[in-house]
Structure formats: C-alpha cells, structure tokens
Design a protein around this motif. Structure first.
Motif, PDB file in Angstrom:
ATOM      1  N   LYS A 107      62.005 149.650 -92.298  1.00  0.00           N
ATOM      2  CA  LYS A 107      63.269 149.992 -92.032  1.00  0.00           C
ATOM      3  C   LYS A 107      64.444 149.442 -93.412  1.00  0.00           C
ATOM      4  N   GLU A 108      64.550 148.708 -93.715  1.00  0.00           N
ATOM      5  CA  GLU A 108      64.886 147.755 -94.295  1.00  0.00           C
ATOM      6  C   GLU A 108      65.421 147.566 -95.457  1.00  0.00           C
ATOM      7  N   LEU A 109      63.490 147.451 -95.527  1.00  0.00           N
ATOM      8  CA  LEU A 109      63.499 147.542 -96.955  1.00  0.00           C
ATOM      9  C   LEU A 109      63.520 149.048 -97.735  1.00  0.00           C
ATOM     10  N   VAL A 110      63.294 150.449 -96.951  1.00  0.00           N
ATOM     11  CA  VAL A 110      63.702 151.242 -97.308  1.00  0.00           C
ATOM     12  C   VAL A 110      65.288 151.212 -98.046  1.00  0.00           C
ATOM     13  N   LYS A 111      65.698 150.815 -97.080  1.00  0.00           N
ATOM     14  CA  LYS A 111      67.942 150.684 -97.249  1.00  0.00           C
ATOM     15  C   LYS A 111      67.731 150.288 -98.156  1.00  0.00           C
ATOM     16  N   GLU A 112      67.232 149.279 -98.638  1.00  0.00           N
ATOM     17  CA  GLU A 112      67.753 148.434 -99.903  1.00  0.00           C
ATOM     18  C   GLU A 112      67.977 149.251-100.982  1.00  0.00           C
ATOM     19  N   VAL A 113      66.067 149.390-100.890  1.00  0.00           N
ATOM     20  CA  VAL A 113      65.502 150.719-102.323  1.00  0.00           C
ATOM     21  C   VAL A 113      66.434 151.971-102.513  1.00  0.00           C
ATOM     22  N   HIS A 114      66.545 151.877-101.255  1.00  0.00           N
ATOM     23  CA  HIS A 114      68.174 153.673-101.905  1.00  0.00           C
ATOM     24  C   HIS A 114      69.244 152.922-102.263  1.00  0.00           C
ATOM     25  N   LYS A 115      70.018 151.785-101.668  1.00  0.00           N
ATOM     26  CA  LYS A 115      70.975 151.557-102.766  1.00  0.00           C
ATOM     27  C   LYS A 115      70.758 151.522-104.154  1.00  0.00           C
ATOM     28  N   ILE A 116      69.667 151.750-104.555  1.00  0.00           N
ATOM     29  CA  ILE A 116      69.394 151.587-106.622  1.00  0.00           C
ATOM     30  C   ILE A 116      70.071 153.543-106.816  1.00  0.00           C
ATOM     31  N   PRO A 117      70.826 152.996-108.020  1.00  0.00           N
ATOM     32  CA  PRO A 117      71.517 154.248-108.113  1.00  0.00           C
ATOM     33  C   PRO A 117      70.278 155.343-108.635  1.00  0.00           C
ATOM     34  N   GLY A 118      69.801 156.546-108.749  1.00  0.00           N
ATOM     35  CA  GLY A 118      68.783 157.180-109.459  1.00  0.00           C
ATOM     36  C   GLY A 118      67.512 157.271-107.895  1.00  0.00           C
ATOM     37  N   VAL A 119      67.820 156.469-106.842  1.00  0.00           N
ATOM     38  CA  VAL A 119      66.526 157.126-106.558  1.00  0.00           C
ATOM     39  C   VAL A 119      67.374 157.643-105.115  1.00  0.00           C
ATOM     40  N   LYS A 120      66.304 158.846-104.477  1.00  0.00           N
ATOM     41  CA  LYS A 120      67.351 159.491-103.722  1.00  0.00           C
ATOM     42  C   LYS A 120      65.937 159.342-102.719  1.00  0.00           C
TER      43      LYS A 120
END
Length: 305
Positions: free
Chosen positions: A221-234
């Motif tokens: 869950k934390e991994l997904v949260k951090e990746v979702h902060k990147i612009p361009g990632v839905k």
C-alpha cells in the motif's frame, strides 16, 4: 503487449566460496578426530558427535554446490539460471537443524535416565579441538552470513556445533571433577531448544522466499502510494513483488498512464518510478506493462493470475 523491464545496478557483497571450503576441511578434521577418539575411549557420545559433524560437512558441501550453481549463467532452457539454488540449500539446511535438535533432545533424555561412563579426559580435549575448529569456521562465514541466506544456514550449523563443543567441555570438566553426568544432558537440551528457535526462523524465511511471498520489508500500500505521487501515473496495479534470491528483489506490475504518451515519454516516466522503487523499497528488478484506458484489464492492486 508492451513490457518494459529494467535492472537497477547496485554494489553486491561478493560471497567468498573459499571460506566454505576452509570450513569443510576443518570440519572433516574434527569429524575424523572424534571418530578415532570415540573408538579409543569407547564413548558413544563422541561417536554420535562425529556423525553429527559429518552431517554438517554434508550440509556445507550442499551449500558450496548451491553457491557454485547460483553463479552459472542463464540459458534458453533455464532463463533464471540457478539463482534459487541457494534458497533450496538454506531450506534443506534449516530443516536439518530442526531435525537434529529433536534427535539431540531424544538422546539427551535417554542419557539423563540411563547415564553411561565416559572417559572424560579425552572428551575434554576433543571438545577444546571442536571449539577451536568450529570457532574458526564461524569466523570464516560470519560476514557472508549477513548477506546470504545460504551462508547463514551453514553459519548456524557451525555456530551450533561450537556451542555444543562448549557444552561438552563444561560437561566433561564437571564429570571429571564432580561426577555430574546429568549436566551433559541438561546443556544438550538447552542447545537443542536454541537450535529449534533459530532453525525454525530460517526455515520460515526460506519457505516464504521459495513461495514468492511479498518480503516483510515491503508495504504494498505504501509502495503504490509513493508511485502514485509521480506525475503521469494514474494507477499502479496487478502487482507482484518477490525475492528471486538474496540479491534480487523483483517487481512486476501494470501501469495505467494518465495520458496517451509515446514510448520515449514512457521511458522517462519509468525512470522516475525506478528511482522511487529502488531508493525507498530497494527493488532492483522492475518489469512494468504500460496501459492507457484498457478497461478490460483488472485495476485491482493484487490480482490472482
């Protein structure tokens, strides 16, 4: 179907197989010494310990073989190579640690109720030899054991042998000067309990890695949260994270992009994702499938394939 697969290169601790070879030679020496000593003294305990040490030699040989195999290159038929050989060796060695522990408890209980006379002088000297040999072997493998589960399993075998030799020495001295033959059984049971604790922990760890469980250090869950902060990632979804071995932590996932970007733009996006996954979660092998408005694909974080 497009996939992008990347490797983040890191400095790896190079395990020294020669240290295993030294330990094997040293343990052969103590095995032969205990065998001869057991025959001369008539001590069943020494003969049993010789057999125990010989089983350790076999475990060390198995660890050495697994280490050598893990360094072999991948082929068309074996695309991962033999990188998981060391996990199998760790699993087998951990299993034998637990089995030996129960055998020791059984033998100790039997000896407690039916004590046998032992030539304590020879036992003491061979115990000192065991402490020196196993202690030196432990020092050889100590650093490698911190970085490699296979080496850790071999290290634990030798560490337990050293502790057993200390127990034999103490027991031999108490038997020689006080006739306390029961001390040997009590200390053996104590060592066996310790062996079950550390062996079970290693057995569980190696089993989880063989079963491709998500490493305990990874919070999905934390991994997904951090990746979702990147612009361009839905949405990052359909995620698998596992250890191939001690050195390689893999992630496989689908990435739903927020825009219909071209491949060169996706490569830049992927590079940002790689840095986040490596810097924050130490994932060094990443395989991501890019998607855009692919409605038929499940968007769940975890998908049973």
């Amino acid at each position: 179907m497009s996939h992008n697969h990347s490797h983040v290169h890191i400095h790896k601790h190079e395990v020294q197989s020669k240290n295993l070879v030294y330990s094997i030679v040293l343990n052969l020496v103590i095995t032969i010494a205990q065998l001869v000593g057991g025959i001369i003294s008539g001590s069943l305990a020494l003969l049993s310990d010789a057999l125990h040490n010989f089983s350790d030699v076999l475990s060390l040989l198995f660890s050495l073989l697994a280490h050598k195999l893990s360094r072999k290159k991948a082929t068309e038929n074996i695309t991962f190579g033999y990188k998981r050989a060391e996990l199998i060796a760790a699993f087998v060695n951990a299993s034998t640690l637990v089995i030996v522990a129960f055998i020791l408890i059984y033998g100790a209980m039997e000896r407690f109720f039916y004590p046998k006379p032992i030539t304590s002088g020879l036992v003491i000297w061979l115990a000192v030899l065991g402490i020196l040999v196993n202690g030196l072997s432990v020092l050889f493998l100590q650093k490698d054991a911190e970085h490699n589960i296979n080496m850790k399993s071999a290290y634990l075998h030798l560490l337990t042998d050293m502790m057993a030799s200390v127990a034999v020495l103490v027991g031999g001295l108490l038997m020689k000067f006080y006739g306390w033959y029961w001390v040997d059984s009590v200390m053996t049971i104590g060592i066996a309990i310790y062996l079950i604790v550390v062996g079970s922990k290693l057995l569980i760890q190696s089993t989880k890695m063989l079963m491709l469980f998500t490493p305990e250090s990874i919070d999905i869950k934390e991994l997904v949260k951090e990746v979702h902060k990147i612009p361009g990632v839905k949405k990052l979804h359909h995620i698998h994270v596992w250890n191939l071995n001690d050195e390689e932590l893999h992630l496989e996932a689908h990435l739903d992009c927020s825009q219909n970007i071209n491949m060169s733009e996706f490569n830049k996006l992927l590079e940002q994702i790689e840095h986040v996954l490596f810097d924050q979660f130490h994932i060094n092998h990443i395989n991501i499938q890019p998607e855009f408005k692919k409605e038929e694909d499940s968007k769940d974080t975890i998908v049973q394939d």
